[in-house]
Write a protein that holds these residues in place. Structure first.
Motif, mmCIF file in Angstrom:
data_model
loop_
_atom_site.group_PDB
_atom_site.id
_atom_site.type_symbol
_atom_site.label_atom_id
_atom_site.label_comp_id
_atom_site.label_asym_id
_atom_site.label_seq_id
_atom_site.Cartn_x
_atom_site.Cartn_y
_atom_site.Cartn_z
ATOM 1 N N TYR A 137 0.843 -1.185 0.000
ATOM 2 C CA TYR A 137 0.000 0.000 0.000
ATOM 3 C C TYR A 137 0.875 1.231 0.000
ATOM 4 C CZ TYR A 137 -2.995 3.705 1.756
ATOM 5 O OH TYR A 137 -3.658 4.876 1.923
ATOM 6 N N LEU A 138 0.687 2.064 -0.963
ATOM 7 C CA LEU A 138 1.407 3.329 -1.011
ATOM 8 C C LEU A 138 0.393 4.443 -0.839
ATOM 9 C CD1 LEU A 138 3.815 2.670 -4.018
ATOM 10 C CD2 LEU A 138 4.332 2.528 -1.587
ATOM 11 N N PRO A 139 0.568 5.273 0.184
ATOM 12 C CA PRO A 139 -0.396 6.349 0.424
ATOM 13 C C PRO A 139 -0.609 7.203 -0.823
ATOM 14 C CG PRO A 139 1.201 6.209 2.205
ATOM 15 C CD PRO A 139 1.670 5.280 1.117
ATOM 16 N N GLY A 140 -1.858 7.535 -1.082
ATOM 17 C CA GLY A 140 -2.195 8.370 -2.225
ATOM 18 C C GLY A 140 -2.447 7.606 -3.505
ATOM 19 N N GLU A 141 -2.127 6.332 -3.517
ATOM 20 C CA GLU A 141 -2.357 5.519 -4.721
ATOM 21 C C GLU A 141 -3.819 5.082 -4.767
ATOM 22 O OE1 GLU A 141 -0.345 4.464 -7.379
ATOM 23 O OE2 GLU A 141 0.929 6.052 -6.599
ATOM 24 N N LYS A 142 -4.422 5.178 -5.918
ATOM 25 C CA LYS A 142 -5.818 4.773 -6.091
ATOM 26 C C LYS A 142 -5.933 3.296 -6.446
ATOM 27 C CE LYS A 142 -7.263 9.001 -5.626
ATOM 28 N NZ LYS A 142 -7.190 9.465 -4.296
ATOM 29 N N GLN A 143 -4.867 2.727 -6.967
ATOM 30 C CA GLN A 143 -4.863 1.334 -7.412
ATOM 31 C C GLN A 143 -4.833 0.412 -6.196
ATOM 32 O OE1 GLN A 143 -1.745 0.748 -10.196
ATOM 33 N NE2 GLN A 143 -2.081 -1.421 -10.395
ATOM 34 N N SER A 144 -5.700 -0.613 -6.179
ATOM 35 C CA SER A 144 -5.756 -1.513 -5.031
ATOM 36 C C SER A 144 -4.928 -2.775 -5.219
ATOM 37 C CB SER A 144 -7.207 -1.890 -4.728
ATOM 38 O OG SER A 144 -7.753 -2.572 -5.829
ATOM 39 N N CYS A 145 -4.490 -3.058 -6.466
ATOM 40 C CA CYS A 145 -3.669 -4.249 -6.678
ATOM 41 C C CYS A 145 -2.195 -3.856 -6.684
ATOM 42 C CB CYS A 145 -4.061 -4.934 -7.982
ATOM 43 S SG CYS A 145 -3.874 -3.884 -9.428
ATOM 44 N N GLY A 146 -1.334 -4.835 -6.853
ATOM 45 C CA GLY A 146 0.095 -4.579 -6.843
ATOM 46 C C GLY A 146 0.525 -3.631 -7.943
ATOM 47 N N LYS A 147 1.663 -3.020 -7.748
ATOM 48 C CA LYS A 147 2.167 -2.055 -8.717
ATOM 49 C C LYS A 147 3.625 -2.364 -9.006
ATOM 50 C CE LYS A 147 1.921 2.804 -9.767
ATOM 51 N NZ LYS A 147 0.934 2.931 -10.794
ATOM 52 N N ARG A 148 4.015 -2.213 -10.244
ATOM 53 C CA ARG A 148 5.397 -2.437 -10.652
ATOM 54 C C ARG A 148 6.063 -1.078 -10.835
ATOM 55 N NH1 ARG A 148 7.374 -6.092 -15.736
ATOM 56 N NH2 ARG A 148 9.569 -5.717 -15.428
ATOM 57 N N TRP A 149 7.243 -0.920 -10.211
ATOM 58 C CA TRP A 149 7.965 0.344 -10.276
ATOM 59 C C TRP A 149 9.348 0.125 -10.853
ATOM 60 C CZ3 TRP A 149 5.668 4.850 -8.879
ATOM 61 C CH2 TRP A 149 4.525 4.769 -8.090
ATOM 62 N N ASN A 150 9.806 1.068 -11.679
ATOM 63 C CA ASN A 150 11.187 1.075 -12.141
ATOM 64 C C ASN A 150 11.936 2.030 -11.216
ATOM 65 O OD1 ASN A 150 13.674 1.616 -13.384
ATOM 66 N ND2 ASN A 150 12.831 1.161 -15.399
ATOM 67 N N PHE A 151 12.620 1.473 -10.236
ATOM 68 C CA PHE A 151 13.267 2.282 -9.210
ATOM 69 C C PHE A 151 14.489 3.031 -9.724
ATOM 70 C CE2 PHE A 151 11.027 -1.056 -6.886
ATOM 71 C CZ PHE A 151 10.233 -0.259 -6.089
ATOM 72 N N ILE A 152 15.083 2.549 -10.798
ATOM 73 C CA ILE A 152 16.250 3.231 -11.358
ATOM 74 C C ILE A 152 15.808 4.496 -12.090
ATOM 75 C CG2 ILE A 152 18.189 3.021 -12.973
ATOM 76 C CD1 ILE A 152 18.202 0.004 -12.202
ATOM 77 N N LYS A 153 14.689 4.386 -12.832
ATOM 78 C CA LYS A 153 14.174 5.546 -13.568
ATOM 79 C C LYS A 153 13.413 6.510 -12.667
ATOM 80 C CE LYS A 153 13.865 3.388 -18.091
ATOM 81 N NZ LYS A 153 12.974 2.969 -19.181
ATOM 82 N N CYS A 154 12.893 6.022 -11.544
ATOM 83 C CA CYS A 154 12.113 6.857 -10.622
ATOM 84 C C CYS A 154 12.691 6.759 -9.215
ATOM 85 C CB CYS A 154 10.657 6.418 -10.613
ATOM 86 S SG CYS A 154 9.851 6.434 -12.203
#
Length: 133
Positions: A1-18
């Protein structure tokens, strides 16, 4: 769970680009560092962080109200170990699976340093190079 996220399922992040994600959610990212993921270079593998909640954290969770006890976690690991050989047969790009245990913060301090997780189970395909071709 990431505060402020509207999506309820898992999320994939590119940590190098972001890289800002790591600083904004530092507490969420900290456990991954124990496994060699520094969020600045590509990580060879896949890490899952399961939200095994205590009764207290489950009571106010926005994702799941189901608490986990030590016994239910052991039961979860036992059932995974029993099914692991079959699981690897059906996961095309997964060649090994490890279960690692990281003690809680009060138990893991050794001489003021954080201990590394202990591997409590590992299974792998011995000839994965031959099998994948």
């Amino acid at each position: 769970y990431l505060p402020g996220e509207k999506q309820s399922c898992g999320k994939r992040w590119n940590f190098i680009k972001c890289p800002e994600i790591c600083s904004v959610f530092a507490d969420q990212m900290e456990p991954f560092k124990l496994f060699g993921c520094d969020f600045t270079t590509p990580f060879k593998g896949t890490l899952f962080r399961f939200p095994l909640r205590t009764p207290t954290t489950a009571s106010y969770s926005q994702i799941s109200k189901i608490p986990y006890t030590n016994q239910s976690i052991i039961s979860l690991f036992d059932s995974f170990q029993k099914e692991s050989e079959i699981i690897l047969l059906f996961l095309k790009f997964v060649t090994s699976v490890e279960l690692l245990l990281q003690l809680n913060s009060s138990q893991r301090k050794i001489n003021s340093t954080v201990s590394t997780p202990d591997c409590i189970f590992k299974i792998s395909i011995e000839n994965c190079d031959i099998v994948s071709n």
